[in-house]
Design a protein around this motif. Structure first.
Motif, short mmCIF file in Angstrom:
data_model
loop_
_atom_site.label_atom_id
_atom_site.label_comp_id
_atom_site.label_asym_id
_atom_site.label_seq_id
_atom_site.Cartn_x
_atom_site.Cartn_y
_atom_site.Cartn_z
N CYS A 113 0.89 -1.18 0.00
CA CYS A 113 0.00 0.00 0.00
C CYS A 113 0.92 1.21 0.00
CB CYS A 113 -0.92 -0.01 1.22
SG CYS A 113 -0.07 0.15 2.78
N CYS A 114 0.34 2.43 -0.09
CA CYS A 114 1.21 3.61 -0.20
C CYS A 114 1.88 3.93 1.13
CB CYS A 114 0.44 4.81 -0.75
SG CYS A 114 -0.50 5.72 0.48
N GLY A 115 1.21 3.58 2.25
CA GLY A 115 1.79 3.81 3.57
C GLY A 115 1.69 5.26 4.03
N GLU A 116 1.06 6.12 3.23
CA GLU A 116 1.04 7.55 3.57
C GLU A 116 -0.35 8.16 3.63
OE1 GLU A 116 3.42 9.08 0.44
OE2 GLU A 116 5.31 8.38 1.35
N CYS A 117 -1.32 7.57 2.95
CA CYS A 117 -2.64 8.22 2.83
C CYS A 117 -3.42 8.07 4.13
CB CYS A 117 -3.41 7.64 1.65
SG CYS A 117 -3.96 5.94 1.91
N SER A 118 -4.57 8.74 4.20
CA SER A 118 -5.36 8.71 5.43
C SER A 118 -5.85 7.29 5.72
CB SER A 118 -6.55 9.67 5.33
OG SER A 118 -7.33 9.32 4.22
N LEU A 119 -6.13 6.51 4.68
CA LEU A 119 -6.58 5.13 4.90
C LEU A 119 -5.45 4.30 5.49
CD1 LEU A 119 -8.50 4.79 1.52
CD2 LEU A 119 -9.56 4.72 3.78
N CYS A 120 -4.26 4.43 4.90
CA CYS A 120 -3.10 3.68 5.42
C CYS A 120 -2.79 4.08 6.86
CB CYS A 120 -1.87 3.93 4.54
SG CYS A 120 -1.95 3.06 2.97
N ASN A 121 -3.06 5.36 7.19
CA ASN A 121 -2.74 5.84 8.53
C ASN A 121 -3.84 5.59 9.54
OD1 ASN A 121 -0.09 6.74 8.25
ND2 ASN A 121 -0.81 8.50 7.08
N TYR B 108 -7.92 -0.62 1.75
CA TYR B 108 -8.71 0.21 0.82
C TYR B 108 -7.87 1.30 0.17
CZ TYR B 108 -12.39 -2.17 3.39
OH TYR B 108 -13.18 -3.14 3.97
N CYS B 109 -6.56 1.30 0.40
CA CYS B 109 -5.65 2.30 -0.19
C CYS B 109 -5.70 2.20 -1.73
CB CYS B 109 -4.23 2.03 0.31
SG CYS B 109 -2.96 2.99 -0.52
N ASN B 110 -5.65 3.35 -2.39
CA ASN B 110 -5.65 3.36 -3.87
C ASN B 110 -4.46 2.60 -4.45
OD1 ASN B 110 -7.89 4.88 -4.13
ND2 ASN B 110 -6.81 6.85 -4.19
#
Ligand code: NAP
Ligand code: ZN
Length: 354
Positions: free
Chosen positions: A97-105, A111-113
């Motif tokens: 996952c990106c590890g940075e977006c609000s979902l990852c956090n 559900y990360c893009n």
């Protein structure tokens, strides 16, 4: 470890048939671990994916399925601090996952893009991801959970997808201070773990099944409180307006009207079965009663670790059938004709890949 060859079983086309296959593992980085795969569960999604039923335009063959992976760490990158060589770890349906977006956090990384699936997807380095029907796997440490020594690795496998798929949406019904009445629709891999988990959460649990065949097992082995046959109109009529939620695990087309009618006002139909066709319901079935249909995709890494720990703490046991890798085609056939109690787990390390 660069270019290590893994021995696996793969689908070459959408026929549903797997055969032996070898491929090169991706190169490891400082955050990665190499696993020797011990066991891997067989999920109905594996069959949907092999057949290209979910996203046929992007299915990448050869495709090595498997996303309920339990492995032993055999090599560690320099930045991996939370695991050591020899640990038993679990990997589920997401490996990036990106590890940075609000979902990852907020522990919603599935559900990360930029979420990367365990197989049938592209990794950041451009390699095709391949799953756990394979002798080995490379995994970023963020996407592994610790499997405690007290938990048998073959028991842990189904928790990593089927279990967490039930646990994540059911968690929202915990601790509201009243008796929760739940229905589990479809007693298969996900459904049977749903029963065990909902009971562990203190819910009153009814199994809703397509026939009477699993009644005794559901009541006596899985300790369900009640059993309802979905084709029995008088049983269904008596249960109208009685559930706070129904967890719908059915993988094939089924109209939703009946199940919406079984919900109380404000009840929720939690859809996790990945039916390849459009589902069907009347708007008024939802409007009159403020009912909701919601989907849920596996669970977060946090959910997975919580579930594994809950299993050990409460001494829970799933019902599995352990088979060797070369049984996989038979296992798919039996799963499809609803002939598994209730999850196949492949003994990968104990299998011959010739
Ligand atoms: P499974 O072991 O095959 O169980 C499915 C159960 O559904 C069967 O045991 C059966 O229970 C019932 N069923 C009713 N009609 C059926 C039909 N026509 N064909 C087959 N089963 C039927 O499958 P599973 O591994 O639990 O997976 C269930 C579904 O959830 C699949 O679509 C899978 O892709 C999906 N899934 C989704 C997620 C997610 O993240 N949302 C994660 C894992 C799996 P009864 O005998 O009680 O009727
Ligand atoms: Zn993200």
């Amino acid at each position: 470890m660069v270019g290590t060859v893994a021995n696996a079983w793969a689908a070459r086309d959408s026929s549903g048939h797997l055969s032996p296959y070898s491929f090169h593992l991706r190169e490891t980085g400082p955050d990665d671990m190499v696993l020797r795969v011990l066991y891997c569960g067989v999920d109905h999604t594996d069959l949907h994916q092999v057949r290209g039923e979910l996203n046929s335009s992007t299915t990448k063959y050869p495709l090595v399925p498997g996303h309920e992976v339990v492995g032993e760490v055999i090599e560690l990158g320099s930045e991996v601090k939370n695991f050591k060589v020899g640990d038993t770890v679990g990997v589920g349906g997401v490996i990036g996952c990106c590890g940075e977006c609000s979902l990852c956090n907020s522990n919603l990384e599935q559900y990360c893009n930029k979420m990367i699936s365990t197989y049938n997807h592209l990794y950041q380095d451009g390699t095709t991801t391949q799953g756990g029907f394979s002798s080995a796997m490379v995994i970023h440490h963020r996407f592994a959970v610790k499997i405690p020594e007290k938990l048998a690795p073959e028991q842990a496998a189904p928790l990593l997808c089927a279990g967490v798929t039930a646990y994540s949406p059911l968690k929202q019904f915990m601790g509201t201070g009243k008796t929760i009445k739940g229905g589990i629709l479809g007693l298969g891999g996900v459904g049977h773990l749903g029963v065990i988990i909902a009971k562990a959460m203190g819910h009153h649990v009814t199994v809703i099944s397509s026939s009477d065949k699993k009644r005794v097992e559901a009541m006596e082995h899985l300790h369900a409180d009640s059993f309802l046959v979905s084709t029995n109109q008088s049983e269904i009529k008596q249960a109208v307006n009685s559930f706070d939620y129904i967890l719908d695990t059915v993988p094939a087309f089924h109209p939703l009207e009946t199940y919406l009618s079984l919900l109380k006002a404000q009840g929720k139909l939690l859809v996790v079965g990945a039916v390849p066709q459009p589902l069907q319901f009347l708007a008024s079935d939802m409007i009159l009663g403020k009912k909701a249909i919601m989907g849920s995709f596996i669970g977060s890494m946090k959910d997975m670790q919580e579930l594994v720990d809950l299993w050990v703490e409460k001494g829970l046991t799933s019902m599995i059938e352990v088979v060797k890798m070369d049984y996989i085609n038979k296992a798919f056939q039996r799963m499809e004709r609803n002939d598994v109690r209730y999850r196949f787990v492949l003994d990968v390390a104990g299998s011959n890949f010739e």
